[in-house]
Structures are given as C-alpha cells and as structure tokens.
Design a protein around this motif. Sequence first.
Motif, PDB file in Angstrom:
ATOM      1  N   ASN A 156       0.794  -1.221   0.000  1.00 25.70           N
ATOM      2  CA  ASN A 156       0.000   0.000   0.000  1.00 25.70           C
ATOM      3  C   ASN A 156       0.826   1.270   0.000  1.00 25.70           C
ATOM      4  OD1 ASN A 156      -2.327  -1.516   0.103  1.00 25.70           O
ATOM      5  ND2 ASN A 156      -2.272  -1.663   2.331  1.00 25.70           N
ATOM      6  N   VAL A 157       2.073   1.197   0.459  1.00 29.33           N
ATOM      7  CA  VAL A 157       2.866   2.403   0.596  1.00 29.33           C
ATOM      8  C   VAL A 157       4.073   2.322  -0.312  1.00 29.33           C
ATOM      9  CG1 VAL A 157       4.130   3.883   2.190  1.00 29.33           C
ATOM     10  CG2 VAL A 157       2.141   2.598   2.979  1.00 29.33           C
ATOM     11  N   MET A 158       4.232   3.291  -1.174  1.00 26.18           N
ATOM     12  CA  MET A 158       5.348   3.308  -2.102  1.00 26.18           C
ATOM     13  C   MET A 158       6.064   4.656  -1.998  1.00 26.18           C
ATOM     14  SD  MET A 158       5.209   0.394  -3.767  1.00 26.18           S
ATOM     15  CE  MET A 158       4.057  -0.898  -4.234  1.00 26.18           C
ATOM     16  N   LEU A 159       7.347   4.666  -2.332  1.00 27.36           N
ATOM     17  CA  LEU A 159       8.095   5.904  -2.423  1.00 27.36           C
ATOM     18  C   LEU A 159       8.689   6.037  -3.819  1.00 27.36           C
ATOM     19  CD1 LEU A 159       9.932   6.028   1.024  1.00 27.36           C
ATOM     20  CD2 LEU A 159       8.015   7.404   0.295  1.00 27.36           C
ATOM     21  N   TYR A 160       7.993   5.520  -4.814  1.00 30.54           N
ATOM     22  CA  TYR A 160       8.532   5.523  -6.163  1.00 30.54           C
ATOM     23  C   TYR A 160       8.745   6.938  -6.684  1.00 30.54           C
ATOM     24  CZ  TYR A 160       8.221   0.536  -6.763  1.00 30.54           C
ATOM     25  OH  TYR A 160       8.438  -0.797  -6.642  1.00 30.54           O
ATOM     26  N   ARG A 161       7.853   7.816  -6.348  1.00 32.62           N
ATOM     27  CA  ARG A 161       7.991   9.182  -6.851  1.00 32.62           C
ATOM     28  C   ARG A 161       9.261   9.826  -6.312  1.00 32.62           C
ATOM     29  NH1 ARG A 161       6.731  14.014  -4.781  1.00 32.62           N
ATOM     30  NH2 ARG A 161       6.363  15.742  -6.246  1.00 32.62           N
ATOM     31  N   LEU A 162       9.481   9.742  -4.989  1.00 34.08           N
ATOM     32  CA  LEU A 162      10.681  10.321  -4.402  1.00 34.08           C
ATOM     33  C   LEU A 162      11.940   9.609  -4.890  1.00 34.08           C
ATOM     34  CD1 LEU A 162       9.839  11.171  -0.676  1.00 34.08           C
ATOM     35  CD2 LEU A 162      10.596  12.733  -2.473  1.00 34.08           C
ATOM     36  N   ARG A 163      11.852   8.301  -5.096  1.00 32.22           N
ATOM     37  CA  ARG A 163      13.012   7.561  -5.570  1.00 32.22           C
ATOM     38  C   ARG A 163      13.378   7.970  -6.991  1.00 32.22           C
ATOM     39  NH1 ARG A 163      11.410   1.591  -3.475  1.00 32.22           N
ATOM     40  NH2 ARG A 163      12.998   0.933  -4.953  1.00 32.22           N
ATOM     41  N   ALA A 164      12.382   8.204  -7.818  1.00 29.44           N
ATOM     42  CA  ALA A 164      12.646   8.680  -9.177  1.00 29.44           C
ATOM     43  C   ALA A 164      13.262  10.078  -9.145  1.00 29.44           C
ATOM     44  CB  ALA A 164      11.358   8.680  -9.988  1.00 29.44           C
ATOM     45  N   LEU A 165      12.751  10.943  -8.256  1.00 25.89           N
ATOM     46  CA  LEU A 165      13.316  12.277  -8.118  1.00 25.89           C
ATOM     47  C   LEU A 165      14.759  12.205  -7.603  1.00 25.89           C
ATOM     48  CD1 LEU A 165      10.297  14.192  -6.505  1.00 25.89           C
ATOM     49  CD2 LEU A 165      11.089  14.322  -8.874  1.00 25.89           C
ATOM     50  N   ALA A 166      15.016  11.278  -6.679  1.00 29.24           N
ATOM     51  CA  ALA A 166      16.378  11.111  -6.150  1.00 29.24           C
ATOM     52  C   ALA A 166      17.335  10.657  -7.251  1.00 29.24           C
ATOM     53  CB  ALA A 166      16.370  10.113  -4.999  1.00 29.24           C
ATOM     54  N   ALA A 167      16.884   9.729  -8.100  1.00 32.86           N
ATOM     55  CA  ALA A 167      17.721   9.248  -9.203  1.00 32.86           C
ATOM     56  C   ALA A 167      18.085  10.400 -10.137  1.00 32.86           C
ATOM     57  CB  ALA A 167      16.992   8.148  -9.964  1.00 32.86           C
ATOM     58  N   HIS A 168      17.115  11.243 -10.438  1.00 29.69           N
ATOM     59  CA  HIS A 168      17.373  12.398 -11.304  1.00 29.69           C
ATOM     60  C   HIS A 168      18.336  13.372 -10.632  1.00 29.69           C
ATOM     61  CE1 HIS A 168      16.618  15.437 -14.345  1.00 29.69           C
ATOM     62  NE2 HIS A 168      16.334  16.312 -13.384  1.00 29.69           N
ATOM     63  N   ALA A 169      18.137  13.612  -9.326  1.00 30.96           N
ATOM     64  CA  ALA A 169      19.008  14.535  -8.594  1.00 30.96           C
ATOM     65  C   ALA A 169      20.439  14.015  -8.525  1.00 30.96           C
ATOM     66  CB  ALA A 169      18.458  14.763  -7.185  1.00 30.96           C
ATOM     67  N   GLU A 473      14.689   1.996   2.082  1.00 34.57           N
ATOM     68  CA  GLU A 473      14.262   3.007   1.113  1.00 34.57           C
ATOM     69  C   GLU A 473      14.346   4.410   1.701  1.00 34.57           C
ATOM     70  OE1 GLU A 473      11.743  -0.687   0.216  1.00 34.57           O
ATOM     71  OE2 GLU A 473      12.580   0.305   1.962  1.00 34.57           O
ATOM     72  N   GLU A 474      13.889   4.566   2.926  1.00 31.50           N
ATOM     73  CA  GLU A 474      13.939   5.868   3.570  1.00 31.50           C
ATOM     74  C   GLU A 474      15.376   6.285   3.849  1.00 31.50           C
ATOM     75  OE1 GLU A 474       9.783   6.094   6.042  1.00 31.50           O
ATOM     76  OE2 GLU A 474      11.309   4.710   6.757  1.00 31.50           O
ATOM     77  N   ALA A 475      16.214   5.328   4.227  1.00 30.81           N
ATOM     78  CA  ALA A 475      17.620   5.629   4.510  1.00 30.81           C
ATOM     79  C   ALA A 475      18.334   6.154   3.271  1.00 30.81           C
ATOM     80  CB  ALA A 475      18.329   4.384   5.045  1.00 30.81           C
ATOM     81  N   VAL A 476      18.099   5.517   2.129  1.00 36.45           N
ATOM     82  CA  VAL A 476      18.812   5.931   0.913  1.00 36.45           C
ATOM     83  C   VAL A 476      18.316   7.289   0.426  1.00 36.45           C
ATOM     84  CG1 VAL A 476      17.307   4.868  -0.833  1.00 36.45           C
ATOM     85  CG2 VAL A 476      19.750   5.065  -1.254  1.00 36.45           C
ATOM     86  N   ILE A 507      18.594   1.003  -2.579  1.00 35.68           N
ATOM     87  CA  ILE A 507      19.975   1.410  -2.295  1.00 35.68           C
ATOM     88  C   ILE A 507      20.906   0.974  -3.413  1.00 35.68           C
ATOM     89  CG2 ILE A 507      21.931   0.998  -0.753  1.00 35.68           C
ATOM     90  CD1 ILE A 507      20.141   1.101   1.573  1.00 35.68           C
ATOM     91  N   ARG A 508      20.728  -0.236  -3.884  1.00 35.87           N
ATOM     92  CA  ARG A 508      21.618  -0.746  -4.930  1.00 35.87           C
ATOM     93  C   ARG A 508      21.441   0.007  -6.241  1.00 35.87           C
ATOM     94  NH1 ARG A 508      24.367  -5.053  -3.281  1.00 35.87           N
ATOM     95  NH2 ARG A 508      23.590  -6.245  -1.501  1.00 35.87           N
ATOM     96  N   HIS A 509      20.240   0.476  -6.530  1.00 40.16           N
ATOM     97  CA  HIS A 509      20.005   1.235  -7.753  1.00 40.16           C
ATOM     98  C   HIS A 509      20.600   2.642  -7.661  1.00 40.16           C
ATOM     99  CE1 HIS A 509      17.773  -1.596 -10.060  1.00 40.16           C
ATOM    100  NE2 HIS A 509      16.788  -1.698  -9.195  1.00 40.16           N
ATOM    101  N   LEU A 510      20.418   3.287  -6.507  1.00 40.64           N
ATOM    102  CA  LEU A 510      20.891   4.663  -6.389  1.00 40.64           C
ATOM    103  C   LEU A 510      22.377   4.746  -6.065  1.00 40.64           C
ATOM    104  CD1 LEU A 510      17.915   6.319  -4.467  1.00 40.64           C
ATOM    105  CD2 LEU A 510      18.377   6.318  -6.913  1.00 40.64           C
TER     106      LEU A 510
END
Length: 638
Positions: A156-169, A473-476, A507-510
């Motif tokens: 139910n809970v995802m952080l995909y949006r923030l993770r995508a923004l982090a990858a771009h940043a 996820e939150e840590a990365v 973590i492994r992706h970023l």
Amino acid sequence: MAFPDDPSPSTPAFSGEPFSLSIPTPPSPREESSLYFSRSHSSPRTSPRQPSRLSVSSSSSPSGSALSRFAPRQSGKRKKSLVVQRRRKGIVIWSALLAFFFLMNWWMFSRLQDPASLPRRPGLDFLRRTAVSVSNSSSILKDQLHNLTRRKRPHNVMLYRLRALAAHALAEAERKPEPVDLWKEPVDPTTSWKPCADNRSWVASGGYNGYILVSANGGINQQRVAICNVVAIARLLNATLVIPKFLYNSVWKDVSQFSDIYQEEYFINYLKDDIRIVKELPVKLQSLDLEAIGSLVTDAEVMKEAKPSFYVKKILPILLKNGIVHFIGFGNRLSFDPIPFELQRLRCRCNFHALQFVEKIQETGALLVKRMHTNRLNFSLLEQNLLGRFAEQPTGMKTGKNKPSKYLAVHLRFEMDMAAYSMCYFGGGKEEEEELEAYRAVHFPALTHLRKTTKVPSAEYLRSEGQCPLTPEEAVLMLAALGFKRSTQVYIAGAKIYGGKSRMAAIRHLYPRIATKETLLSASEIEPFRNFSSQLAALDFIACAASDAFAMTDSGSQLSSLVQGYRMYYGEGNLPSIRPNKRRLASIFSRNATIEWKEFESRVRKLIRQTKQVNERPLARSVYRHPRCTECMCKIEM
C-alpha cells in the motif's frame, strides 16, 4: 545487536516498500484498480439508455416512410430541428469518447507512480507494457516494476515518486561539487577534545570483599556495556571480578565467549591498576548453589540505571555475607549521573582502552578497512586502537598521484527482530502482520501478552512519533538528500535485512558501489566467523568506526551508539556521524506524494545538520555514546 547481513532468497517474502500510516489497511490498490477498470470498461451496449427524440425521429421504419409520403409539404422549421438534433448527437458521442480517452490516459499515467497497483489480469497486460515503455527513462522504475509484478500481492505504501526524483538529482549532482560540510563534523572552533580516559589518579583495588560474576545477555554491544558497568561496580564494592560470561540467546544464536572476541590477558593487565580480575572462581566457591544462598541477582532485582548507592546498600551486604554475587543480565544497570568522577572515567577506560578485539578479528577488520580505503599511507589513531599491530604495516596499498578514497558506512537496523519488536507496520498487509506476530510470540512473548491485555499505540502513531526503524528506502533517500554522490563508496553494516533483496533494491540502484563484509572478503577469509554473529558484528564495528562518514538508521541501536562514541573519542573532530531524527523524518516522508525534491532536500539537510552538531555530553547521557566530557576526555581551549 547484529546478524550476518547476507540477504538470501530464502528470506520471507515481504514488501520492498516503506511504512503505511493507516491501520486497518484500506482495500488494496489491486482491488481498487480492478474495480475501477471494470467500471471504466463496461460496454455501452449493455448500459441502460434513455429514450430520445433523436432515436424516434431518425427511425427508418416503413410506417415512417409512408407517413412522409402523405406530408409532401413539410415545413422548413421541422427539417432544421432534425439537423440540430443530429449534430447534438454527434457532439455528445465525440465528447463521451474524448472524456473516456482522457480519463483512461489519466488513470494509466497515475499508475506509473505505483506500478504494483496494476491488477494481475491478462486483460491489463497492455497497461503494464505501456507503463514500462513510458518509464523507460528511469531504469529504477522499470526494474522495480519488473520485480513487483512477480509478487503475490502489492503493497500500500510506495516511495517511487521520491526515488525517481532522487535518481534524477543524483544524475545531476555528479557534475556539481559536494556540500562543504558533507564529510565534516561541525565542532566549536574555539575548543577541542583529546582522549585521556587512560589517566589514573588512584591506587589499585585489592578486591577483598568477595567475587563478582556477570553473565551478560544480548548481542556483542549489549555485552560490552554490561562489561564496562560491572568493572565500575567491582571497583565500587572493592570486589574481585571474574572474567565475564556471555549467555546464549535464541535470537543471536552465538556461543562465543569473552576470549573469542576480546583479548583476555590484555583486559586483565590493562585494568590491574584499577581492579583485580581473575579467569575463574576459587575451587571452594565453584560448587556453591548461588540461588539457594541468595547470591543470584537478576535484572528484575536491579532497576534500570541504578545509582551507586543502590549497590552499596543492597549488593554489598550480600557480597560480604556470601563472598560472591552473580549478576544475570546486567545490561544498562548503572546510572551515568550522579556518579563519582573516577568511577565514570573507569567506565570510559574500559570501553575505549581495555577491550581490544582478538587478533583474528583485528586482522580481518584491517582487510576490510584497507579494501575500502585505497591509496592511504597511514592509519588514524582510531584505527591503531581497533586494529592493533595490523595497523602498523599498511601493506598492499597503492601510492602515487591518486587521492585517498573515502567511504560512507551505513548501519541498516532493519532485521526481523527489530521490525517485530517495534510493533510498527511496514506496508506488507496481513501477511506481514501475521509473520511478525508469530515471531513476537516466540522471541518476545512479553510483547505478545501486552498486545492482548493492553491497548497499545497504533502503528500510525508509533511512526509519527519516530518509534519505527527507518526502512532501507527511507535511509537511501536521506543520503541522497544530504548530497552523497552516486559514485560514493558505501559500506553496509547489519544483518539479514527483513524483506531481503527487494528491500535493498533502492539502495543498490541509487548507490551501485555498495560493499559488505561478505563482498569484500573471500570465502576463506570470512569462513572462521560464520555462525558467530557477535564476531561478525565486531567486523562491522571496525568498518563503521573507521569510515570517513557514518550514518545510522536507528539512534537507539547499541552498535550505532558505540560506533558514534568511538568516533567521537578518537576522531579528533574529523569523523562525522549522521543521526536522523526519526520523528521529523516521518513528518517529511508523510508528504512523499506531493513534496518536491528541493524542499525535501532542504528539510532533510536542516534536521541532520542540527543533530550532527556534537557538544559536551548532556547530563545523564551515556558516556559510551557521548564521551566528550571531562571524565572521559580532556578539553583544550584554542
């Protein structure tokens, strides 16, 4: 507390996603999207229609044709009305088609932020393929979608949006300089501190009042605290200390004893000017039934952080009467304030000087540090203390024009025992709740009883109060917001992460340059430590303490606390530790669906900057975590 952090495919299936804040959970995204999709695709032929003048007037029935023959002089007004009705019908049909198209388009693109919410139905394969093609610009989203579509149930809970923004940043950050304070500890420039707990101003204790035994429980870090506390108690009561024993625990499952982790002879000799220490009891005392004579003292009989006066009033009479006292457990059972100056300094001396790892651990720990720190020509004061003689000859290091490499160590405190003990919810639905409840019933029965007999705080409340461990996820996301570049070397300390590889995917992706003790050491080098969680934790302790920057995900973790204290004691102000305020982080993550990256980055940096600042030890705080005080360190005015 630590376990071997070797996530394996056998780890129970669990969400790779962070916290859910609603208990009980609402209908899953799969159920909602299936329901919506079925409604959106209902055939217009089966939907009820209201009769219209247009359908009647446009009828081509024979009766209509015959009637028209008897009305050859139809008025122009009637013809104009029919044309208008036909045009209205066309406009309505085209409007409905366009509305349906835009509705489906919005629905499809909204699901790109949460690909796992797409129902697993053959009829929706085209949506899944579309989501992959549209998100092809972000390999992270594509890989996560591939992994999630193979799972049995979405979360139910995802952080995909923030993770995508982090990858771009992170992609943009490679061309920019790092924040100036990223690898520095913010300290007062007018004051510096240096280690001086090894200074003594008293004579040795004879230990004539009897013998003290201690059977320490927990993992290596809890045991270390118990050892330092009982050393201080032995001095306080003028008793002889027997080398501590370690209790076997069903969670850690480690049979290691003191001599398997610490140098026994060094410990005895270093503290001989403080207390008397022996390896075992005299023969005449070994056969005593300590419980029968009242010499067995459990944690339940000693309050948490008891004052020295408690031991003088309650324990010393038993010691004088029976000649022996045996403490069972004895973790955090001695206060930090108020306590005599020299007794406090003795605790620091024990922790930072007397407890030296055995050479087997020192040698392997030196390999970890050398392989993370390339192109270095010397070891720091901290490494010399941790690695002993293996820090004196830094063989195998490169020399030349290349700059010495830096690395960030991260302690991920997200093992199954931590997840279960926290009583938090991490988005895994009923399956997760049942799994963690079953674990509690076996390993934490008191918690299970509490949940049945007492109204405990909700998972949502616990998270908002910062009582839940940070997920990987939150840590990365925190690390990315602080400014660590994608090329940063990251050492991951900890045990088997709850959720396995799916939890570690972010973590492994970023940060692809990830290392663990299992990846840095060969099979033959790590083999002597397998099945000994405390000895593996000692290797993590060394790698984390020697890192250029250290980040913890749970400030309450004993390993993180002791590592932070070691870095503060020996780091000369050059070894920063990142301690997140989980309550404030939870507030920021609660806006993950709408917050923009610049605001997220700014807020995270602000809160970490505030907790990163280290001043003199606050009253009643642990000297093992905050040794920057006059009892443990010497203050030098600049």
